[in-house]
Design an enzyme around this catalytic site. Structure first.
Site, PDB file in Angstrom:
ATOM      1  N   ASN A 208      -9.156  -0.131  -0.662  1.00 17.67           N
ATOM      2  CA  ASN A 208      -7.877   0.893  -0.638  1.00 17.67           C
ATOM      3  C   ASN A 208      -7.129   0.505  -2.212  1.00 17.67           C
ATOM      4  O   ASN A 208      -6.869  -0.363  -2.512  1.00 17.67           O
ATOM      5  CB  ASN A 208      -6.904   0.312   0.254  1.00 17.67           C
ATOM      6  N   GLU A 209      -6.874   1.701  -2.807  1.00 16.33           N
ATOM      7  CA  GLU A 209      -6.207   1.718  -4.173  1.00 16.33           C
ATOM      8  C   GLU A 209      -6.437   0.441  -4.995  1.00 16.33           C
ATOM      9  O   GLU A 209      -5.874  -0.333  -5.332  1.00 16.33           O
ATOM     10  CB  GLU A 209      -4.674   1.655  -3.751  1.00 16.33           C
TER      11      GLU A 209
ATOM     12  N   TRP B  42       9.296   1.108  -0.136  1.00 18.53           N
ATOM     13  CA  TRP B  42       9.115   0.170  -1.138  1.00 18.53           C
ATOM     14  C   TRP B  42       9.864   0.708  -2.488  1.00 18.53           C
ATOM     15  O   TRP B  42       9.665   0.106  -3.235  1.00 18.53           O
ATOM     16  CB  TRP B  42       7.516  -0.023  -1.498  1.00 18.53           C
TER      17      TRP B  42
ATOM     18  N   GLU C  97      -3.566  10.373   0.833  1.00 16.66           N
ATOM     19  CA  GLU C  97      -2.357   9.857   1.484  1.00 16.66           C
ATOM     20  C   GLU C  97      -1.068  10.370   0.713  1.00 16.66           C
ATOM     21  O   GLU C  97      -1.136  10.743  -0.640  1.00 16.66           O
ATOM     22  CB  GLU C  97      -2.157   8.103   1.016  1.00 16.66           C
TER      23      GLU C  97
ATOM     24  N   ARG D 210      -1.647  -8.416   1.733  1.00 15.97           N
ATOM     25  CA  ARG D 210      -2.779  -7.629   1.263  1.00 15.97           C
ATOM     26  C   ARG D 210      -3.237  -8.051  -0.042  1.00 15.97           C
ATOM     27  O   ARG D 210      -2.296  -8.222  -0.871  1.00 15.97           O
ATOM     28  CB  ARG D 210      -3.083  -6.354   1.876  1.00 15.97           C
TER      29      ARG D 210
ATOM     30  N   GLU E  17       5.594  -2.569   6.775  1.00 17.57           N
ATOM     31  CA  GLU E  17       5.759  -0.974   6.545  1.00 17.57           C
ATOM     32  C   GLU E  17       6.521  -0.296   7.858  1.00 17.57           C
ATOM     33  O   GLU E  17       6.410   0.832   7.913  1.00 17.57           O
ATOM     34  CB  GLU E  17       4.420  -0.348   5.958  1.00 17.57           C
ATOM     35  N   LYS E  18       7.324  -1.131   8.530  1.00 22.07           N
ATOM     36  CA  LYS E  18       7.828  -0.685   9.705  1.00 22.07           C
ATOM     37  C   LYS E  18       8.869   0.374   9.472  1.00 22.07           C
ATOM     38  O   LYS E  18       9.432   1.172  10.116  1.00 22.07           O
ATOM     39  CB  LYS E  18       8.287  -1.679  10.631  1.00 22.07           C
ATOM     40  N   PHE E  19       9.322   0.490   8.229  1.00 18.99           N
ATOM     41  CA  PHE E  19      10.449   1.367   7.802  1.00 18.99           C
ATOM     42  C   PHE E  19       9.908   2.524   7.097  1.00 18.99           C
ATOM     43  O   PHE E  19      10.593   3.622   6.394  1.00 18.99           O
ATOM     44  CB  PHE E  19      11.560   0.706   7.074  1.00 18.99           C
ATOM     45  N   HIS E  20       8.601   2.718   6.919  1.00 17.36           N
ATOM     46  CA  HIS E  20       7.858   3.902   6.346  1.00 17.36           C
ATOM     47  C   HIS E  20       7.607   4.881   7.306  1.00 17.36           C
ATOM     48  O   HIS E  20       7.280   4.869   8.459  1.00 17.36           O
ATOM     49  CB  HIS E  20       6.336   3.123   5.849  1.00 17.36           C
TER      50      HIS E  20
HETATM   51  C1  GAL Z   1      -0.357   3.036  -0.180  1.00 18.24           C
HETATM   52  C2  GAL Z   1      -1.303   2.276   0.379  1.00 18.24           C
HETATM   53  C3  GAL Z   1      -1.024   2.447   1.848  1.00 18.24           C
HETATM   54  C4  GAL Z   1       0.546   2.225   2.287  1.00 18.24           C
HETATM   55  C5  GAL Z   1       1.089   3.376   1.737  1.00 18.24           C
HETATM   56  C6  GAL Z   1       2.680   3.142   1.728  1.00 18.24           C
HETATM   57  O1  GAL Z   1      -0.125   2.792  -1.693  1.00 18.24           O
HETATM   58  O2  GAL Z   1      -2.672   2.812   0.180  1.00 18.24           O
HETATM   59  O3  GAL Z   1      -1.871   1.280   2.554  1.00 18.24           O
HETATM   60  O4  GAL Z   1       0.751   1.080   1.850  1.00 18.24           O
HETATM   61  O5  GAL Z   1       1.039   3.082  -0.033  1.00 18.24           O
HETATM   62  O6  GAL Z   1       3.579   4.087   1.002  1.00 18.24           O
END
Ligand code: GAL
Length: 670
Positions: free
Chosen positions: A147-148, A313, A305, A109, A353-356
């Site tokens: 987004n951000e 990450w 969020e 992205r 992001e599968k481990f989030h």
């Molecule tokens: C944010 C982002 C989300 C997601 C999230 C994961 O910074 O807006 O889309 O990636 O981090 O922690």
């Protein structure tokens, strides 16, 4: 909060990753948890516009319909943070170029260059199409643009960006003479005689002109903001009844000037992720919330969020312990948020992001996390009456991102100069005392504060220095930490000794900086230990409150106090830590007349929200020991009436004290 009489609860929802049967399960679970708002479509551009100018809204039509039938509102995203593959193939010139000259690819992205005409046109196209399609959809209660902004990259060095930078400079300086003067281009033979000689501050043989670097940061924040405003205006024109926002990253986005940005959104929304590794990460989270409330002008804001548990990450993605999810969420509510949203509802099975963590993790609805999500939904319903109430602070902490941008450039007097470190140190000392702070820009009206702290104010322009003098002269109290007032808005030293813009308010001048060697310390007459830094101070109207007893600044002032008009300005010319900083702040708080109750037990977070008829006291126990706090009131969740609230280890209590009932201000720790 938009379209609601309720505290908002929910999260990002990415239904494009799931089949219809899963959507139905999701919606059922959302209802069970009391979810009333989800952000949809943030990364759906590839589905919604499969080929340039061809739209397919079928998935969005269906999911919005299902959500609406279930009574769940939608914060509809514009998907412009992740352009589709066709865009990158057709418009490679829109790709972001880094300072090192690397052109970034796709498969991830990240927006196109904010100055790219092709990116802007494509973003406007999908935004207009969404606005037209969903203008009157009953599920949609607000817009979530992009987004951000600023992540994952904020600066672009492409050819189109350079052209836009030159135009920005022409607007700022009017003429090349103005630019040459502001940038001090007589230094190192940098005079510009044609506009097309001016470039972005690319990596160069030695360090690039700091004024040019600073202006490029200002330009980059403005270029992103222009992208936002372009989308916002399309949405406002089509749906004047719907609020428009975008998700900020408050204290964690070093590339965007949020004081400026916050004026452009209808409601401030923020994302915050714990620094998992840090034991005091709940203090940093509180700081982020206080900053968000402040840029929102103390109006209710939205936690757009955060995470239910680990992210994916950080170097070590540490899971939240039981109770932490609720404490983090409710700390933001305590500090003014009227919404608690997470990234994301259902954990992704594939992709980066599968481990989030998620509200509904891979382990499903029997998991601890899901149970805590359901429990939090019930708590939010129980405390709905706090919605709209305000946080009141008597202390302000100054925050100017331009000052941080400038301080962080190369060739400063010591590698230990770290603006973020000082801000965290002062903030944390106040957090531990149960003192709630607002953040403020140095040029803002400060007259409502008993005490203003400037832990890091390297850059001060003439407006801010006059503002701080006026504030003190009128009876205000200010504390300034070292390496402040050093340069003006062009990163140039004002004529005369340091600290140029703050000499009058502090009543002193500095002949020379005396940074320490690594790990060097010195003793102060106050009993404190000096670290990292000293100044060779020449006192003017200021008096020394503490002096160096030994070391390279022996005999010189380390802490000074200046009476100016009806107020007082303190200067702290060294790095104080822990109890030394705490003891100094205790003195300053007392002399500034800030009412501080007894210090809360270690790890107990105490914050109040004020409504016309009641005070709500939030007690969040981040420790592993039960804690007590003297506050008379009614527990909003259990209904119990108490004179002293006992907060279980890792637990939370929220008490209502009627204004004409028990006196909330006599509350204190036991
Ligand atoms: C944010 C982002 C989300 C997601 C999230 C994961 O910074 O807006 O889309 O990636 O981090 O922690």
């Amino acid at each position: 909060m938009p379209g609601s009489t309720k505290l908002r609860y929910g999260g990002d929802y990415n239904p494009e990753q799931w089949d219809r049967a899963t959507w139905l399960q999701d919606i059922d679970l959302m209802r069970r948890a009391g979810i009333n708002l989800v952000s949809v479509g943030i990364f759906s551009w590839g589905l919604l516009e499969p080929r340039e100018g061809e739209y397919d809204f079928s998935f969005l039509d269906e999911i919005l319909g299902l959500l609406h039938e279930a009574g769940i509102d939608v914060d509809l995203g514009t998907p412009t943070a992740a352009p589709p593959a066709w865009f990158w193939k057709k418009y490679p010139q829109a790709r972001v170029v880094t300072r090192e000259g690397v052109t970034l690819g796709h498969g991830s992205r990240g927006m196109g260059s904010p100055s790219s005409a092709e990116y802007r046109r494509a973003a406007a196209g999908i935004t207009s199409a969404l606005a037209k399609r969903y203008a009157d959809h009953p599920a949609v209660v607000m817009w979530h643009v992009h987004n951000e902004y600023g992540a994952p990259v904020s600066e672009c060095y492409s050819e189109q960006s350079v052209l836009a930078f030159r135009e920005w400079l022409q607007r700022r300086y009017g003429s090349l003479d103005g630019l040459n003067a502001a940038w001090g281009t007589t230094f190192w033979s940098q005079q510009y005689r044609e506009w097309d000689e001016v470039d972005a501050p690319r990596l160069s043989a030695s360090i690039v002109n700091p004024a040019q670097r600073l202006d490029f940061k200002r330009f980059s924040s403005d270029a992103l903001l222009e992208s936002f405003v372009m989308e916002r205006d399309i949405l406002r024109a089509a749906t004047p009844h719907l609020p428009v926002t975008t998700n900020f990253m408050a204290t964690n986005c070093p590339s965007v000037d949020y004081w400026k940005w916050a004026r452009e959104v209808d409601v401030v929304a923020n994302d915050y992720y714990l620094v998992a590794e840090r034991e005091d990460n709940h203090v940093l989270a509180a700081m982020d919330s206080d900053f968000t409330r402040s840029i929102a002008g103390n109006r209710p804001w939205m936690l757009m969020e955060h995470s239910t548990s680990a992210v994916n990450w950080q170097p070590r993605n540490i899971a939240k312990r039981p109770g932490e999810l609720a404490r983090n969420s409710l700390s933001s509510v305590a500090r003014g948020s009227d919404a608690v949203l997470f990234f994301q509802f259902r954990a992704s099975r594939y992709g980066a992001e599968k481990f989030h963590s998620a509200m509904l993790p891979h382990a499903g609805e029997t998991s601890r996390v899901w149970r805590e999500v359901e429990a939090l939904g019930a708590v939010l319903q129980g405390i709905e009456e706090v919605r709209g109430s305000r946080v009141e602070a008597r202390v302000a902490l100054l925050w100017d991102v331009e000052s941080f941008w400038a301080q962080d450039l190369e060739w400063r007097p010591s590698v230990e100069l770290d603006h973020r470190e000082r801000i965290e140190a002062y903030y944390s000392a106040l957090w531990r005392r149960g003192v709630t702070v607002d953040f403020a820009h140095p040029s803002a009206d400060l007259s409502g504060y008993d005490l203003v702290l400037a832990p890091a104010l390297y850059l001060v322009d003439a407006t801010s220095s006059a503002n701080l003098e006026d504030y003190v002269a009128a009876g205000g109290n200010i504390v300034v930490s070292y390496f402040s007032g050093i340069v003006n808005e062009n990163d140039a030293v004002p004529a005369g000794p340091f600290p140029g813009g703050l000499r009058t308010v502090l009543g002193l001048s500095i002949e020379e900086f005396l940074p320490f060697r690594e790990k060097e310390t010195a003793s102060l007459s106050s009993g404190a230990t000096a670290r990292s830094w000293a100044d060779d101070i020449v006192l003017g109207t200021a008096e020394a409150e503490a002096t160096h007893l030994d070391g390279r600044a022996e005999g010189r002032a380390a802490i000074t106090r200046n009476a100016l008009g009806a107020g007082t300005a303190w200067y702290v010319a060294t790095k104080l830590e822990g109890d030394d900083l705490g003891a100094f702040l205790d003195t300053v708080l007392e002399r500034s007349g800030v009412a501080v109750g007894p210090v809360p037990a270690a790890g107990l977070e105490v914050v109040r929200r004020e409504a016309p008829d009641a005070t709500y006291t939030f007690l969040l126990n981040h420790s592993e020991q039960e804690a007590s706090y003297d506050v008379a009131g009614t527990d909003l969740v259990t209904g119990e009436t108490v004179d002293t609230a006992v907060v279980p280890a890792a637990g939370v209590r929220i008490l209502r004290t009627d204004r004409n009932g028990a006196d909330a201000t006599s509350a204190g720790a036991r």
